[in-house]
Motif scaffolding. Structure first.
Motif, PDB file in Angstrom:
ATOM      1  N   TYR A  80      39.742  22.837   7.434  1.00 61.04           N
ATOM      2  CA  TYR A  80      38.808  23.534   8.320  1.00 61.04           C
ATOM      3  C   TYR A  80      37.520  22.736   8.529  1.00 61.04           C
ATOM      4  CZ  TYR A  80      35.845  25.056   4.438  1.00 61.04           C
ATOM      5  OH  TYR A  80      34.991  25.089   3.368  1.00 61.04           O
ATOM      6  N   LEU A  81      37.121  21.922   7.543  1.00 61.74           N
ATOM      7  CA  LEU A  81      35.918  21.101   7.714  1.00 61.74           C
ATOM      8  C   LEU A  81      36.103  20.099   8.845  1.00 61.74           C
ATOM      9  CD1 LEU A  81      35.042  20.332   3.988  1.00 61.74           C
ATOM     10  CD2 LEU A  81      33.874  21.912   5.499  1.00 61.74           C
ATOM     11  N   LEU A  82      37.276  19.458   8.866  1.00 62.94           N
ATOM     12  CA  LEU A  82      37.561  18.497   9.923  1.00 62.94           C
ATOM     13  C   LEU A  82      37.701  19.199  11.268  1.00 62.94           C
ATOM     14  CD1 LEU A  82      38.174  15.620  10.769  1.00 62.94           C
ATOM     15  CD2 LEU A  82      40.536  15.949  10.024  1.00 62.94           C
ATOM     16  N   GLU A  83      38.345  20.355  11.257  1.00 66.20           N
ATOM     17  CA  GLU A  83      38.516  21.094  12.511  1.00 66.20           C
ATOM     18  C   GLU A  83      37.174  21.527  13.086  1.00 66.20           C
ATOM     19  OE1 GLU A  83      40.671  25.148  14.223  1.00 66.20           O
ATOM     20  OE2 GLU A  83      41.266  24.328  12.275  1.00 66.20           O
ATOM     21  N   LEU A  84      36.266  22.011  12.239  1.00 68.31           N
ATOM     22  CA  LEU A  84      34.968  22.454  12.731  1.00 68.31           C
ATOM     23  C   LEU A  84      34.118  21.289  13.224  1.00 68.31           C
ATOM     24  CD1 LEU A  84      33.943  25.250  10.192  1.00 68.31           C
ATOM     25  CD2 LEU A  84      35.203  25.426  12.332  1.00 68.31           C
ATOM     26  N   CYS A 128      43.175  26.192  10.959  1.00 72.22           N
ATOM     27  CA  CYS A 128      42.775  26.864   9.718  1.00 72.22           C
ATOM     28  C   CYS A 128      41.994  28.149   9.997  1.00 72.22           C
ATOM     29  CB  CYS A 128      41.910  25.917   8.875  1.00 72.22           C
ATOM     30  SG  CYS A 128      42.789  24.480   8.271  1.00 72.22           S
ATOM     31  N   LEU A 129      41.705  28.420  11.257  1.00 67.70           N
ATOM     32  CA  LEU A 129      40.978  29.639  11.617  1.00 67.70           C
ATOM     33  C   LEU A 129      41.915  30.806  11.901  1.00 67.70           C
ATOM     34  CD1 LEU A 129      38.326  28.093  14.057  1.00 67.70           C
ATOM     35  CD2 LEU A 129      38.155  28.427  11.590  1.00 67.70           C
ATOM     36  N   VAL A 130      43.217  30.576  11.761  1.00 68.38           N
ATOM     37  CA  VAL A 130      44.188  31.622  12.048  1.00 68.38           C
ATOM     38  C   VAL A 130      44.028  32.753  11.039  1.00 68.38           C
ATOM     39  CG1 VAL A 130      46.644  32.176  12.150  1.00 68.38           C
ATOM     40  CG2 VAL A 130      45.819  30.020  13.082  1.00 68.38           C
ATOM     41  N   LYS A 131      44.060  33.968  11.540  1.00 69.12           N
ATOM     42  CA  LYS A 131      43.952  35.144  10.679  1.00 69.12           C
ATOM     43  C   LYS A 131      45.264  35.352   9.951  1.00 69.12           C
ATOM     44  CE  LYS A 131      42.936  40.102  10.900  1.00 69.12           C
ATOM     45  NZ  LYS A 131      42.577  41.225  11.795  1.00 69.12           N
ATOM     46  N   ARG A 132      45.204  35.343   8.622  1.00 63.28           N
ATOM     47  CA  ARG A 132      46.415  35.504   7.829  1.00 63.28           C
ATOM     48  C   ARG A 132      46.671  36.972   7.509  1.00 63.28           C
ATOM     49  NH1 ARG A 132      44.361  30.688   7.112  1.00 63.28           N
ATOM     50  NH2 ARG A 132      45.728  28.899   6.779  1.00 63.28           N
ATOM     51  N   GLU A 133      47.889  37.238   7.128  1.00 60.60           N
ATOM     52  CA  GLU A 133      48.290  38.623   6.898  1.00 60.60           C
ATOM     53  C   GLU A 133      47.500  39.234   5.745  1.00 60.60           C
ATOM     54  OE1 GLU A 133      52.413  41.157   6.052  1.00 60.60           O
ATOM     55  OE2 GLU A 133      52.462  38.982   6.273  1.00 60.60           O
ATOM     56  N   SER A 140      37.185  31.174   7.139  1.00 59.59           N
ATOM     57  CA  SER A 140      36.903  29.970   7.930  1.00 59.59           C
ATOM     58  C   SER A 140      36.187  30.313   9.232  1.00 59.59           C
ATOM     59  CB  SER A 140      38.206  29.230   8.230  1.00 59.59           C
ATOM     60  OG  SER A 140      38.849  28.846   7.037  1.00 59.59           O
ATOM     61  N   MET A 141      36.603  31.401   9.899  1.00 60.59           N
ATOM     62  CA  MET A 141      35.949  31.796  11.138  1.00 60.59           C
ATOM     63  C   MET A 141      34.520  32.266  10.875  1.00 60.59           C
ATOM     64  SD  MET A 141      36.211  32.063  14.420  1.00 60.59           S
ATOM     65  CE  MET A 141      37.896  32.235  15.005  1.00 60.59           C
ATOM     66  N   LEU A 142      34.313  32.990   9.784  1.00 59.84           N
ATOM     67  CA  LEU A 142      32.956  33.405   9.416  1.00 59.84           C
ATOM     68  C   LEU A 142      32.054  32.190   9.231  1.00 59.84           C
ATOM     69  CD1 LEU A 142      33.648  36.227   6.797  1.00 59.84           C
ATOM     70  CD2 LEU A 142      32.632  36.522   9.054  1.00 59.84           C
ATOM     71  N   ARG A 143      32.567  31.207   8.510  1.00 64.21           N
ATOM     72  CA  ARG A 143      31.765  30.016   8.251  1.00 64.21           C
ATOM     73  C   ARG A 143      31.518  29.231   9.543  1.00 64.21           C
ATOM     74  NH1 ARG A 143      32.357  25.867   3.245  1.00 64.21           N
ATOM     75  NH2 ARG A 143      30.814  24.357   3.927  1.00 64.21           N
ATOM     76  N   ALA A 144      32.522  29.181  10.406  1.00 64.12           N
ATOM     77  CA  ALA A 144      32.371  28.451  11.658  1.00 64.12           C
ATOM     78  C   ALA A 144      31.248  29.041  12.508  1.00 64.12           C
ATOM     79  CB  ALA A 144      33.686  28.474  12.424  1.00 64.12           C
TER      80      ALA A 144
END
Length: 873
Positions: A24-28, A310-315, A322-326
């Protein structure tokens, strides 16, 4: 037509986007670059603009290339070219097949070994006999050690058989001198020489896993690169991150930890085969039994799994961390402040690109509504937990960060982690126990870190032996004796959230007990034996705890909890090097580990400044105390040449570097101390030339008796008078600092220091009176403060180290420093400029080393706090 590009971002190993821990760090990061470019294009609509930043991504194991090319708006280029061709094979029984399962050859073991049904020893021997190296991947640490021991034993037996035959032919040619050097380095490592490595290394075989210390890993990796170690048995962690290519890679089994090997990990393993510039071909062999044929086929013929965001919402998740941090990152960093900006940012993520590709038939409004709902849920969570708030400006709503939000981003914590730490620190501040370091250490012990398997019976025994002060701390943080007793009996299963929280508290306290022993300078081997873990696990724990300590310290700093920050700030370097607080300054020198730093400290070198002014011969004497005694006299059974070689034997070992004699080590220590002192003084606005003490580097040019006659320290400083604009001579040290009671021989002889201020004029502590032009108030304070600091570090002896110092000399030094302080305050008042600039007092060396000053530079989103990265000697 050429387009101008402001910069290029090159991302190697782009497949790390799919890593659950770091992806997620690389994605953001890439999302922010995309967002800034898109926002600029929207602002400059109608104009012909080109992207200011070009992204170049590279990977050898990337499956869904089209999606990533669409996301990054990039041109796709793929090739199968490999500088060193790779032959990928699978061995089933005695047959070796290629990737298409065509028979390559029938394997005949050249070195038959009883019990070695898979012919692992022969596969290694075949490679070593041809003068190449082999990398052997095993599922577990224990398997690595046993296999290395077995291969080393067979190489030993083969060598002795050939020696007894008298043929003079040796199947395995090893560099014996280099291997002896490797064994000597392992012996001198802080952890000592491992018994298995003691047997295997002389025959060019070793193992590598997380149970080894950092020093041992560095030594073995260097020996493998240099060709001394020919066979290295390792766990899967060596497949990525460490550049250790070999001619042949052998994967011991397709099943690791009870599961089929991940295809990405398999590709990373076989990618180690073939060294560019050394080998003309690379070979990988996957060893399977007949019953594992299907598994082996699926690995060698399988395709990589597509990379997902990595921002996909998991079950089961309400809002993804990750979305919160983004969203928090872009709001705190000022990248986006309005709801429209946040939505535009979300549209630049890999998640948005994936949704657009997977559901092309979906209407644009419907997709936008889904994104909007997820964003609003994150914004609502951040507002409810006081990370951000809404500020209205002329009917325009803007998102603004709170202190908690800024502190979370600066410390690189995730929002949920920050909430937990915030609650723990609030409770701790109401009643800190300062009888020992245990309570402070608990606050900076990483939460939810499963670094080892806890023996609950052993934990209960440790609990029974704890003194009352430590038990009081344990009860304050939530340790319950009944919980420990139930855990020992095995009747406790963490099912509910409360039980999981209790389990985490007890595991965290166990880890704190381990860290307490480490910062108390207990030997690594003794701590490993006490808590039933490996030395490598302890060092990994030290590093993660040191990083976490820096994160929590920055968190407190940004919240304005400065008293708590002062309590926690010392532990980042203490945990990293495993030392007491008084050694934090000395371990900044790369050649000093905890043992050598303690030896120098006990010899009177308590600071870097004292080492910078020390005689090399005195440092050499101190270093001799840290190594076993060796006689300089010639023994009865040795020649004069052998005695001289033994006398000049290199006893100071540094990982990854050439061994040193005590004299060579002393020269390097003093030289590095002078460079560090020069850097410290430069930060305070004072220029000092280490060449002014160049005569000290040659210890033979003067005797210790000459050094003992050094003049008493006296300092003069030129201070400008702002009102008159004239040069004024001010005596900073109002009197000579003389230690009347201390014996000259009890403290190493020191040399005077010469300083040069920013006006390029010499300032000699022993002599020289000069003048300088008026400078701003900040420089005045820094120059006067640094003189006080240097005088303190040079002349004030440490109480614990010099108990024989009399009260008379202490009062003399104290009175002199008080005069300096009063005089500097007077000078400061005469130099205040009309700009009302705030003068910040100099930060101590330890403070600069332990805490990253968040105000010193821009924040890098998603980056870990600054920590020391030098390798330990």
């Amino acid at each position: 037509m050429f387009s101008l590009i402001a910069g290029i971002v090159v991302v190697d190993e782009l497949h790390m986007l799919g890593d659950s821990g770091r992806g997620y760090l690389l994605e953001l990061l890439l999302t922010k670059i995309q967002y800034i470019g898109q926002k600029k294009s929207a602002r400059d609509s109608g104009k012909s603009t080109s992207p200011e930043v070009q992204i170049v991504g590279m990977s050898a194991t990337l499956p869904n290339l089209d999606l990533l090319a669409h996301w990054l708006n990039a041109e796709l280029y793929s090739t199968n070219y490999r500088p060193v061709p790779l032959m990928e094979w699978v061995k089933i029984g005695t047959n070796i097949y290629d990737g298409s399962l065509n028979l390559v050859r029938q394997f005949t073991p050249a070195l038959p070994v009883k019990g070695d049904d898979d012919h692992i020893v022969s596969l290694c021997f075949e490679t070593v006999r041809d003068g190449h190296s082999a990398l052997l991947f095993c599922p577990s640490k224990n398997w690595c050690e046993k296999l290395a021991d077995s291969i080393g034993r067979e190489f030993y037996n083969l060598h002795h058989k050939e020696m007894q035959s008298g043929s003079g032919v040796q199947s395995i040619c090893l560099k014996q001198e280099g291997l002896q050097d490797v064994v000597a380095q392992l012996k001198r490592a802080p952890a000592g020489l491992d018994q298995v490595l003691q047997r295997t290394v002389p025959w060019g075989v070793a193992f590598h896993h997380a149970g080894l210390t950092f020093d041992e890993r560095d030594i073995l990796e260097g020996a493998f690169r240099q060709g001394y170690i020919r066979v290295l048995a390792a766990t899967s962690t060596l497949s990525s991150g460490v550049n250790l290519p070999a001619r042949r890679v052998i994967i011991r089994t397709p099943v690791f930890n009870g599961h089929l090997l991940d295809i990405l990990t398999y590709k990373q393993m076989v990618g180690r085969a073939g060294r560019k510039g050394v080998d003309t071909i690379g070979e990988s062999v996957l060893v399977c039994k007949e019953a594992e044929r299907a598994k082996g086929t699926s690995l060698i013929q399988g395709s990589l799994k597509p990379i997902s965001s990595c921002l996909v919402k998991r079950e089961g998740e309400g809002v993804t961390t990750s979305m919160l941090r983004a969203i928090l990152e872009i709001i705190v960093g000022g990248v986006a402040s309005s709801p429209q900006d946040v939505r535009m940012y979300a549209s630049c993520t890999l998640l948005a690109a994936s949704m657009a590709t997977e559901q092309p038939h979906q209407e644009g409004d419907e997709s936008e509504a889904q994104n909007k709902g997820a964003i609003e849920a994150c914004i609502e969570w951040l507002m409810d937990n006081e990370f951000i708030h809404i500020q209205k400006e002329r009917d325009v709503e803007r998102y603004c960060p709170t202190h908690l939000g800024s502190a979370t981003l600066s410390s690189s914590l995730s929002p949920p982690e920050a909430l937990g730490i915030f609650a723990d620190l609030q409770r701790a501040m109401k009643g800190f126990v300062l009888e020992n370091d245990l309570h402070i250490l608990y606050q900076i012990t990483p939460v939810y870190v499963d670094w080892t398997t806890i023996d609950w019976y052993q934990f209960f025994c440790l609990w029974e032996q704890l003194p009352s002060a430590m038990k009081r701390v344990a009860e304050m943080v939530g340790i319950q004796e009944g919980f420990l007793a139930r855990s020992v009996s095995g009747k406790l299963i963490a099912k509910t959230e409360k039980q999981r929280r209790q389990m985490a508290i007890h595991k965290r306290f166990f880890t704190t007990l381990v860290l307490l022993d480490l910062v108390s300078e207990e030997p690594l081997g003794a701590v490993a034996k006490k808590y039933g873990c490996s030395r490598g696990q302890l060092q990994s724990l030290q590093q993660s705890a040191s990083t976490y300590a820096g994160m929590v310290t920055v968190f407190c700093n940004r919240l304005g909890w400065h008293n708590l920050e002062l309590l926690l700030s010392q532990f980042q370097s203490r945990l990293s090097f495993g030392v007491q607080r008084e050694l934090c300054d000395l371990v900044r020198i790369s050649l000093l580990n905890a043992q050598r730093a303690r030896t120098l400290y006990s010899s009177g070198f308590v600071t870097v400044a004292e080492l910078a002014r020390a005689d090399v011969i005195e440092v050499e004497k101190a270093l001799r105390k840290a190594i076993p005694f060796k006689s300089s006299r010639q023994a009865v059974d040795e020649s004069e040449v052998e005695a001289q070689e033994r006398k000049n034997m290199r006893c100071i070992w540094v990982s990854g570097k050439k061994a040193l004699t005590e004299r060579e080590a002393a020269l390097q220590i003093v030289a590095e101390a002078r460079l560090l002192l020069q850097q410290d003084l430069a930060l305070l606005g004072v220029e000092w030339n280490p060449a002014s003490l160049s005569t000290n580097i040659q210890p033979d040019s003067h005797s210790p008796e000459e050094s003992s006659n050094t003049k008493p320290l006296q300092s003069t400083s030129r201070v400008p008078e702002h009102e008159e604009g004239e040069n004024v001579i001010a005596n900073v040290a109002g009197q000579k600092l003389v230690d009347k009671s201390a014996d000259v021989s009890s403290h190493p002889p020191l040399r005077p220091l010469e300083f040069t201020t920013s006006s390029e004029k010499t300032m000699d502590i022993d002599s020289g009176v000069s003048s300088a032009k008026c400078q701003p108030a900040k420089n005045c304070e820094q120059q006067s403060s640094v003189l006080d600091k240097v005088l303190k570090s040079i002349n004030a002896k440490d109480k614990g180290c010099h108990n024989n110092q009399t009260a008379e000399s202490s009062e003399c030094s104290s009175e002199s420093l008080q005069r300096n302080s009063r005089h500097n305050s007077c000078l400061k008042s005469t130099c205040i400029s009309s700009s009302d600039q705030h003068c910040v007092s100099p930060v101590s060396k330890r403070r600069r080393m332990n805490v990253t000053d968040a105000e010193a530079g821009p924040t890098v989103f998603g980056a870990k706090p600054a920590t020391q990265t030098r390798k330990r000697p």
